[in-house]
Motif scaffolding. Structure first.
Motif, PDB file in Angstrom:
ATOM      1  N   LEU A  53       0.823  -1.205   0.000  1.00  0.00           N
ATOM      2  CA  LEU A  53       0.000   0.000   0.000  1.00  0.00           C
ATOM      3  C   LEU A  53       0.859   1.258   0.000  1.00  0.00           C
ATOM      4  N   VAL A  54       1.921   1.255   0.792  1.00  0.00           N
ATOM      5  CA  VAL A  54       2.820   2.419   0.845  1.00  0.00           C
ATOM      6  C   VAL A  54       3.392   2.710  -0.541  1.00  0.00           C
ATOM      7  N   HIS A  55       3.854   1.673  -1.222  1.00  0.00           N
ATOM      8  CA  HIS A  55       4.419   1.864  -2.554  1.00  0.00           C
ATOM      9  C   HIS A  55       3.340   2.152  -3.594  1.00  0.00           C
ATOM     10  N   ASP A  56       2.180   1.537  -3.465  1.00  0.00           N
ATOM     11  CA  ASP A  56       1.074   1.757  -4.397  1.00  0.00           C
ATOM     12  C   ASP A  56       0.599   3.208  -4.370  1.00  0.00           C
ATOM     13  N   ASP A  57       0.714   3.854  -3.201  1.00  0.00           N
ATOM     14  CA  ASP A  57       0.242   5.228  -3.040  1.00  0.00           C
ATOM     15  C   ASP A  57       1.218   6.263  -3.603  1.00  0.00           C
ATOM     16  N   LEU A  58       2.440   5.872  -3.929  1.00  0.00           N
ATOM     17  CA  LEU A  58       3.468   6.809  -4.373  1.00  0.00           C
ATOM     18  C   LEU A  58       3.068   7.522  -5.670  1.00  0.00           C
ATOM     19  N   PRO A  59       3.579   8.728  -5.893  1.00  0.00           N
ATOM     20  CA  PRO A  59       3.268   9.458  -7.127  1.00  0.00           C
ATOM     21  C   PRO A  59       3.572   8.677  -8.400  1.00  0.00           C
ATOM     22  N   ALA A  60       4.592   7.857  -8.393  1.00  0.00           N
ATOM     23  CA  ALA A  60       4.932   7.065  -9.581  1.00  0.00           C
ATOM     24  C   ALA A  60       3.952   5.930  -9.822  1.00  0.00           C
ATOM     25  N   MET A  61       3.143   5.616  -8.833  1.00  0.00           N
ATOM     26  CA  MET A  61       2.148   4.549  -8.953  1.00  0.00           C
ATOM     27  C   MET A  61       0.746   5.173  -9.052  1.00  0.00           C
ATOM     28  N   ASP A  62      -0.030   5.116  -7.955  1.00  0.00           N
ATOM     29  CA  ASP A  62      -1.405   5.629  -7.988  1.00  0.00           C
ATOM     30  C   ASP A  62      -1.530   7.087  -7.535  1.00  0.00           C
ATOM     31  N   ASP A  63      -0.469   7.608  -6.910  1.00  0.00           N
ATOM     32  CA  ASP A  63      -0.433   9.010  -6.482  1.00  0.00           C
ATOM     33  C   ASP A  63      -1.637   9.362  -5.613  1.00  0.00           C
ATOM     34  N   ASP A  64      -1.763   8.674  -4.476  1.00  0.00           N
ATOM     35  CA  ASP A  64      -2.874   8.911  -3.558  1.00  0.00           C
ATOM     36  C   ASP A  64      -2.426   9.730  -2.357  1.00  0.00           C
ATOM     37  N   ASP A  65      -3.320  10.572  -1.879  1.00  0.00           N
ATOM     38  CA  ASP A  65      -3.036  11.429  -0.727  1.00  0.00           C
ATOM     39  C   ASP A  65      -3.571  10.856   0.579  1.00  0.00           C
ATOM     40  N   LEU A  66      -4.575   9.963   0.476  1.00  0.00           N
ATOM     41  CA  LEU A  66      -5.215   9.409   1.665  1.00  0.00           C
ATOM     42  C   LEU A  66      -5.163   7.887   1.651  1.00  0.00           C
ATOM     43  N   ARG A  67      -4.973   7.320   2.825  1.00  0.00           N
ATOM     44  CA  ARG A  67      -5.043   5.873   3.013  1.00  0.00           C
ATOM     45  C   ARG A  67      -5.599   5.640   4.409  1.00  0.00           C
ATOM     46  N   ARG A  68      -6.699   4.909   4.488  1.00  0.00           N
ATOM     47  CA  ARG A  68      -7.340   4.615   5.771  1.00  0.00           C
ATOM     48  C   ARG A  68      -7.697   5.893   6.526  1.00  0.00           C
ATOM     49  N   GLY A  69      -8.073   6.924   5.757  1.00  0.00           N
ATOM     50  CA  GLY A  69      -8.513   8.179   6.347  1.00  0.00           C
ATOM     51  C   GLY A  69      -7.405   9.081   6.838  1.00  0.00           C
ATOM     52  N   GLN A  70      -6.153   8.701   6.587  1.00  0.00           N
ATOM     53  CA  GLN A  70      -5.000   9.473   7.030  1.00  0.00           C
ATOM     54  C   GLN A  70      -4.107   9.808   5.835  1.00  0.00           C
ATOM     55  N   PRO A  71      -3.258  10.839   5.968  1.00  0.00           N
ATOM     56  CA  PRO A  71      -2.321  11.118   4.877  1.00  0.00           C
ATOM     57  C   PRO A  71      -1.449   9.899   4.577  1.00  0.00           C
ATOM     58  N   THR A  72      -1.202   9.654   3.300  1.00  0.00           N
ATOM     59  CA  THR A  72      -0.330   8.545   2.924  1.00  0.00           C
ATOM     60  C   THR A  72       1.089   8.821   3.430  1.00  0.00           C
ATOM     61  N   VAL A  73       1.909   7.782   3.489  1.00  0.00           N
ATOM     62  CA  VAL A  73       3.238   7.913   4.087  1.00  0.00           C
ATOM     63  C   VAL A  73       4.080   8.961   3.363  1.00  0.00           C
ATOM     64  N   HIS A  74       4.007   8.989   2.031  1.00  0.00           N
ATOM     65  CA  HIS A  74       4.827   9.976   1.315  1.00  0.00           C
ATOM     66  C   HIS A  74       4.316  11.395   1.501  1.00  0.00           C
ATOM     67  N   ARG A  75       3.054  11.565   1.896  1.00  0.00           N
ATOM     68  CA  ARG A  75       2.532  12.894   2.208  1.00  0.00           C
ATOM     69  C   ARG A  75       2.895  13.306   3.633  1.00  0.00           C
ATOM     70  N   LYS A  76       2.861  12.369   4.553  1.00  0.00           N
ATOM     71  CA  LYS A  76       3.194  12.687   5.952  1.00  0.00           C
ATOM     72  C   LYS A  76       4.695  12.918   6.122  1.00  0.00           C
ATOM     73  N   TRP A  77       5.504  12.142   5.398  1.00  0.00           N
ATOM     74  CA  TRP A  77       6.957  12.336   5.421  1.00  0.00           C
ATOM     75  C   TRP A  77       7.392  12.856   4.046  1.00  0.00           C
ATOM     76  N   ASP A  78       7.959  12.000   3.221  1.00  0.00           N
ATOM     77  CA  ASP A  78       8.345  12.363   1.860  1.00  0.00           C
ATOM     78  C   ASP A  78       8.493  11.083   1.054  1.00  0.00           C
ATOM     79  N   GLU A  79       8.732  11.219  -0.252  1.00  0.00           N
ATOM     80  CA  GLU A  79       8.767  10.044  -1.117  1.00  0.00           C
ATOM     81  C   GLU A  79       9.898   9.092  -0.758  1.00  0.00           C
ATOM     82  N   ALA A  80      11.071   9.629  -0.467  1.00  0.00           N
ATOM     83  CA  ALA A  80      12.218   8.775  -0.139  1.00  0.00           C
ATOM     84  C   ALA A  80      11.933   7.947   1.112  1.00  0.00           C
ATOM     85  N   THR A  81      11.369   8.598   2.121  1.00  0.00           N
ATOM     86  CA  THR A  81      11.027   7.872   3.354  1.00  0.00           C
ATOM     87  C   THR A  81       9.992   6.801   3.077  1.00  0.00           C
TER      88      THR A  81
END
Length: 288
Positions: free
Chosen positions: A76-104
């Motif tokens: 899910l973390v990788h699926d949400d990345l901008p290079a994949m599905d580019d999602d901002d929300l997951r389970r009602g919370q900011p996705t990991v790359h939005r809360k931190w950054d893409e590298a993290t």
């Protein structure tokens, strides 16, 4: 069903918390904790119920259940990345790359994937060496280029294809992307016990497709406040889904038929498979 899933959630969350506490606090470890919070724990429940079906105690099966949840969280973390599905929300919370950054987020996903295999090697996971190796090998196959990763690649390729996928093609795609980990989960208990996986495999293949069809239905008529992620993205992108190919009524009918197929596959287990039959019904009644 909600009570049974809650019991599984508590056990798996406690297991993951104990292990993740070993890593202290840093951006990657904190991201791993964040990514493994919440969710239905459906795959974990399949592991623990298929294990119970074969007399394997929860104290043992919870390690395999935590393993598949770590693998699922990585995907899910990788699926949400901008290079994949580019999602901002997951389970009602900011996705990991939005809360931190893409590298993290990339590193968090990498670490969760390796944690998944680590959990299956823990001494607390008290199964035979033969079962442990079989689970490790089959998880590598289900999550890699023969399974989930292949499905993700097929999904990405479909976005730029000259024509929409056919029903046969999208069924094959989803059996890889979503179904492979569901199949591993449902068969895990039989593997732990050194028993035949055929009936649970048939159950899981039908269940996995029903699960994905319900996801496609929720993308059309779901409530974002309940689902916890954006809806309508597939239609906006012009992607072929079970709903676009079968229509909303046809997709619901197909999902219901698959649930009955899944239940029928459990017939050799008799009444002891009741919780798995209940889960099959839950898969197409859920609103998240």
């Amino acid at each position: 069903m909600d009570q049974e899933l809650s019991r599984c959630k508590q056990a798996v969350s406690a297991c993951l918390d104990t292990v993740l506490d070993e890593f202290g606090s840093n951006s990657v470890a904190d991201g791993m904790r964040y990514a493994t919070q919440g969710g239905k724990r459906l795959r974990a429940y399949l592991v623990m119920e298929s294990a119970a079906l074969h007399g394997i105690a929860d104290a043992t099966s919870v390690w395999a259940a935590a393993s598949i949840e770590a693998m699922h969280a990585y995907s899910l973390v990788h699926d949400d990345l901008p290079a994949m599905d580019d999602d901002d929300l997951r389970r009602g919370q900011p996705t990991v790359h939005r809360k931190w950054d893409e590298a993290t987020a990339i590193l968090v996903g990498d670490a969760l994937q390796t944690l998944s295999f680590d959990l299956l090697t823990r001494p607390e996971f008290d199964v035979s060496d033969q079962a442990r190796i079989a689970l490790l090998r089959s998880l590598a196959q289900a999550s890699g280029v023969q399974g989930m990763v292949l499905g993700q690649a097929q999904d990405i390729a479909a976005e730029t294809a000259e024509r929409p996928l056919t029903l046969t093609e999208i069924t094959a795609l989803q059996r890889n992307k979503t179904g492979a980990l569901i199949e591993w989960s449902a068969q895990a208990g039989a593997v732990m016990a050194g028993r035949d996986t055929t009936h649970l495999g048939n159950f899981a293949r039908a269940l996995g497709l029903a699960f994905q069809i319900q996801d496609d239905i929720l993308d059309v008529e779901g409530d974002v406040s309940k689902i916890g992620k954006a809806v309508g993205k597939d239609a906006d992108a012009g992607k072929a889904t079970f709903v676009s190919l079968l229509g909303l009524a046809g997709a619901k009918s197909r999902a219901a038929s698959l649930v009955e197929e899944a239940k029928d596959a459990l017939e050799p287990y008799g009444e002891t498979a009741g919780p798995l039959r209940d889960l099959a019904a839950f898969v197409i009644s859920r609103d998240t």
